[in-house]
Scaffold this motif. Structure first.
Motif, PDB file in Angstrom:
ATOM      1  N   ARG A  13      -8.577  15.674  -2.133  1.00  0.00           N
ATOM      2  CA  ARG A  13      -8.242  14.414  -1.470  1.00  0.00           C
ATOM      3  C   ARG A  13      -8.505  13.221  -2.378  1.00  0.00           C
ATOM      4  O   ARG A  13      -7.703  12.273  -2.431  1.00  0.00           O
ATOM      5  CB  ARG A  13      -9.039  14.292  -0.166  1.00  0.00           C
TER       6      ARG A  13
ATOM      7  N   ALA B 224      -5.819  12.921  -5.082  1.00  0.00           N
ATOM      8  CA  ALA B 224      -4.548  12.428  -4.541  1.00  0.00           C
ATOM      9  C   ALA B 224      -4.611  10.934  -4.262  1.00  0.00           C
ATOM     10  O   ALA B 224      -3.660  10.189  -4.535  1.00  0.00           O
ATOM     11  CB  ALA B 224      -4.198  13.196  -3.270  1.00  0.00           C
ATOM     12  N   ILE B 225      -5.735  10.483  -3.740  1.00  0.00           N
ATOM     13  CA  ILE B 225      -5.905   9.051  -3.441  1.00  0.00           C
ATOM     14  C   ILE B 225      -5.875   8.235  -4.726  1.00  0.00           C
ATOM     15  O   ILE B 225      -5.195   7.203  -4.818  1.00  0.00           O
ATOM     16  CB  ILE B 225      -7.216   8.827  -2.661  1.00  0.00           C
TER      17      ILE B 225
ATOM     18  N   ASP C  45      -4.537   9.057  -7.601  1.00  0.00           N
ATOM     19  CA  ASP C  45      -3.201   9.120  -8.205  1.00  0.00           C
ATOM     20  C   ASP C  45      -2.245   8.141  -7.540  1.00  0.00           C
ATOM     21  O   ASP C  45      -1.417   7.508  -8.208  1.00  0.00           O
ATOM     22  CB  ASP C  45      -2.638  10.542  -8.114  1.00  0.00           C
ATOM     23  N   GLU C  46      -2.341   7.995  -6.213  1.00  0.00           N
ATOM     24  CA  GLU C  46      -1.384   7.153  -5.496  1.00  0.00           C
ATOM     25  C   GLU C  46      -1.824   5.707  -5.378  1.00  0.00           C
ATOM     26  O   GLU C  46      -0.997   4.786  -5.506  1.00  0.00           O
ATOM     27  CB  GLU C  46      -1.123   7.729  -4.101  1.00  0.00           C
ATOM     28  N   TYR C  47      -3.123   5.490  -5.158  1.00  0.00           N
ATOM     29  CA  TYR C  47      -3.600   4.141  -4.837  1.00  0.00           C
ATOM     30  C   TYR C  47      -4.569   3.572  -5.870  1.00  0.00           C
ATOM     31  O   TYR C  47      -4.881   2.379  -5.831  1.00  0.00           O
ATOM     32  CB  TYR C  47      -4.294   4.130  -3.468  1.00  0.00           C
TER      33      TYR C  47
ATOM     34  N   LYS D  41      -8.674   3.984   1.379  1.00  0.00           N
ATOM     35  CA  LYS D  41      -8.173   5.292   1.777  1.00  0.00           C
ATOM     36  C   LYS D  41      -9.276   6.348   1.852  1.00  0.00           C
ATOM     37  O   LYS D  41      -9.076   7.410   2.448  1.00  0.00           O
ATOM     38  CB  LYS D  41      -7.076   5.747   0.806  1.00  0.00           C
TER      39      LYS D  41
ATOM     40  N   ASP E 152      -5.433   7.955   8.584  1.00  0.00           N
ATOM     41  CA  ASP E 152      -5.154   8.000   7.144  1.00  0.00           C
ATOM     42  C   ASP E 152      -6.373   7.686   6.294  1.00  0.00           C
ATOM     43  O   ASP E 152      -6.286   7.613   5.068  1.00  0.00           O
ATOM     44  CB  ASP E 152      -4.026   7.014   6.795  1.00  0.00           C
TER      45      ASP E 152
END
Length: 674
Positions: A96, A99-100, A102-104, A377, A404
């Motif tokens: 998790r 992923a956070i 990488d995106e945000y 996030k 989320d």
């Protein structure tokens, strides 16, 4: 064959958010902690613990202790979890977080640390976990909830928040206990106050509530919440009327006196009486006593600065010994927090990040979780119970309920905050890990040696973060330093106050006094300001009225939320015996205020404002003045009537300095339950 049990005594220290940071001794028999007592050889603790910590061993063995990693299986807030392995927990966390990021980006992670432990290795004082968060580029957590406004105010006046050595109160001849309930929140100071009284000292409690401490004082001044600066200015006004200002000290050791003198002159006792609710003659009498009693020692702790003028209040109170010259004398000055005298600085390593990160403020949790432009996030909570302890509880609850939001909570017990976690990680307690402590109410360093093995699969804060770093594949060696290596780094600073204090010595002896001169007069010859002098407030900086000063809306009662005698923040609020001793959650209301609302003693009422409401038992009492109501903090919302505690009523609003909290600056109304 006879089997002889093996018994040993292990030296440790209380980890909790209290100025006393007691040295303790744990007796261990056959691997089990069987007795806890204060360390009789430590000069501040002298063998005594408080009513709360006396039950600490019982607390470590409580039936509701969290012993294994958990994953949420029900809706957020339901408190429904399944047991998982550490490997499963770490795998999900790594997946998790990756992923956070990488995106945000890393700033989408908010490491929300609290004051559940004040250790330099495991806790808030050393910013435990900061190495990991720096490596990930997480947002910076501004831990401002406790004492920030007062720290800033004191620093603007004195150059640092440190002040008197509290032990020197034994030499005071006038003691002002200003906004502090010593017998509940730091009772070890009382023995030094009693020494002073035996030599003729006069003790005055200045507090909106007639507390246990006020009962034992020689005099109690029931001040309106948040008006302390006006009283301080009036007392100095009387000192000037008496011609008792220390002209030599003012000339040699202060800056800005002419402007500040003019500010003082705006607040004669007659004006201050209107503002504070204290009779003019009482203000004048205390002012005369202050003018002619050397040394005067002022003890002011964190409650005094939890309102919108809190920083200014501490700044003005700190000016008093500048006017009277009390800093010259042993037993004179102001004691707020001795943390400013502790030269240890958290060695967080990895401090240089590839880019600056944003700061998220602890007291603005609801605001931060509601931000959609730069969303949080991942909320990682440790040594904190924000749903029970932070302002604007309903909005915090709404933020935690976001589907989320990936929430990880490291905890010992199933708090309200745990109920909103996605992953729960079991945390050790103080008898189970290494730590290094410094009291913010005395001049000692304390060592905590683990006495017993952790139960179940509980891990220390440091070990948890080492495992998370390893699962994320991070390679910086400092992320894997052992607890003893961290302790050595913390004590390695070349500072005279640490001379002769080593990890080896602390492990052997349990405590060591910082190597300042004894007696210690911190500002007798100068101040750690740029000028080397005490900096008086400027023109117009004397008094910031509280919100309650303008109670012209629908809510007329000024609410204060002092510490409970049986809980420490929300710690121990699930201990059955301490809950029994605390009694039903209740609110103290003046007889006239109750009669005006048709309310009677013992009645269950709703206390409310625009933020929400809480259900409490009303107690008609002369311990509060008309217009003031008081209820203690610390109850768990889910264990309270109506599912809320008093923080549902507290504004998410800043004090005047440091974005401090405003727990004692809210207006409410009271009505019968439907």
């Amino acid at each position: 064959m006879l089997c002889m049990s093996r018994e040993l005594n292990v030296l440790g220290a209380c980890p909790l958010d209290c100025p006393d940071t007691c040295s303790w001794v744990v007796t261990v028999r056959d691997g089990e902690a069987v007795r806890l007592r204060g360390n009789p050889g430590q000069p501040y603790t002298k063998g005594a613990l408080c009513v709360k910590v006396n039950r600490y061993l019982e607390h470590t063995k409580a039936a509701d202790r969290i012993l294994y990693p958990l994953r949420r299986v029900g809706p957020k807030g339901s408190g429904r979890f399944e047991r998982i392995t550490w490997d499963e927990a770490l795998d999900e966390i790594a997946e998790r977080l990756t992923a956070i990021i990488d995106e945000y980006g890393g700033e989408a992670i908010w490491p929300y640390q609290g004051t559940g432990t004040l250790g330099y290795i495991q806790g808030e004082t050393g910013q435990a976990g900061r190495r990991l968060w720096n490596a990930l580029g997480a947002s910076y957590h501004d831990l401002n909830i406790c004492s920030r406004a007062g720290n800033v105010g004191l620093t603007r006046t004195n150059g640092a928040p440190g002040g008197m050595d509290p032990e020197s109160f034994a030499h005071s001849r006038l003691i002002l206990l200003w906004g502090t309930n010593t017998l509940t929140s730091g009772h070890h100071l009382w023995k030094f106050i009693q020494q002073a009284r035996s030599a003729g000292a006069h003790v005055v409690a200045i507090d909106p509530v007639r507390t246990r401490t006020a009962d034992q004082a020689d005099e109690h001044l029931a001040i309106r919440p948040g008006t302390d600066a006006a009283l301080a200015l009036a007392l100095m006004h009387v000192v000037l009327d008496e011609g008792a200002q220390d002209r030599e000290f003012l000339e040699k050791h202060t800056n800005g006196w002419p402007d500040f003198e003019r500010e003082i002159r705006k607040y004669p006792p007659s004006v201050a009486a209107e503002i504070t609710g204290i009779p003019e003659q009482d203000i004048r009498a205390l002012g005369v006593r202050l003018a002619h009693t050397r040394p005067t020692g002022i003890r002011a702790t964190m409650g005094i600065q939890r309102h919108q003028g809190g920083g200014t209040a501490m700044r003005v109170i700190a000016a008093i010994p500048g006017v009277t010259g009390d800093w010259r004398h042993l037993g004179g000055g102001v004691a707020y927090s001795t943390s400013g005298h502790v030269p240890i600085r958290a060695d967080v390593r990895l401090e240089l990040l590839p880019h600056p990160v944003r700061t998220l403020t602890m007291t603005r949790l609801a605001e931060g979780l509601a931000d959609t432009e730069h969303p949080v996030k991942c909320l990682w909570v440790y040594a904190a119970n924000p749903l029970g302890s932070t302002s604007d509880q309903n909005r915090v609850r709404a933020g935690l309920a976001r589907e989320d939001l990936f929430t990880v909570v490291m905890e010992q017990f199933p708090t309200d905050t745990v109920d909103y976690a996605d992953i729960v990680l079991p945390a050790t307690m103080q008898t189970e890990h290494i730590d290094l402590h410094a009291g913010y109410g005395h001049m000692y360093l304390m060592w905590n040696e683990p006495a017993v093995a952790p139960p179940g699969e509980c891990l220390s804060t440091t070990e948890t973060f080492r495992r998370v770093a390893r699962r994320l594949g991070l390679t910086d060696p400092s992320l894997y330093d052992s607890d003893l290596e961290i302790a050595g780094q913390l004590l390695s600073r070349d500072h005279p106050a640490l001379a002769g204090i080593t990890v080896e010595r602390l492990r052997r002896e349990g405590w060591a006094r910082l190597t300042y001169p004894d007696p210690f007069l911190p500002f007798a010859d100068g101040f750690p300001t740029r000028s080397g002098k005490l900096e008086f407030p400027g023109a117009g900086e004397g008094y910031v009225p509280p919100l309650s000063a303008s109670a012209d809306g629908p809510y007329k009662l000024a609410l204060v939320t002092p510490a409970a005698h049986t809980f420490l923040n929300t710690v121990f609020a699930n201990n059955p015996e301490l809950v029994r001793r605390a009694g039903a959650p209740h609110i103290l209301v003046h007889e006239k205020d109750a009669a005006d609302r048709g309310l009677s003693d013992g009645q269950r009422v709703r206390v409310f404002n625009g933020n929400g409401e809480v259900t409490l038992e009303l107690r008609v009492s002369d311990r509060v003045a008309q217009g003031v109501v008081a209820t203690t903090k610390g109850n768990w919302p889910k264990l309270s009537p109506g599912g809320a505690n008093v923080n549902v009523l507290v504004d998410e609003r800043d004090a005047d300095m440091g974005r401090g909290a405003v727990y004692h600056d809210n207006l409410v109304e009271i009505a019968p339950l439907p």
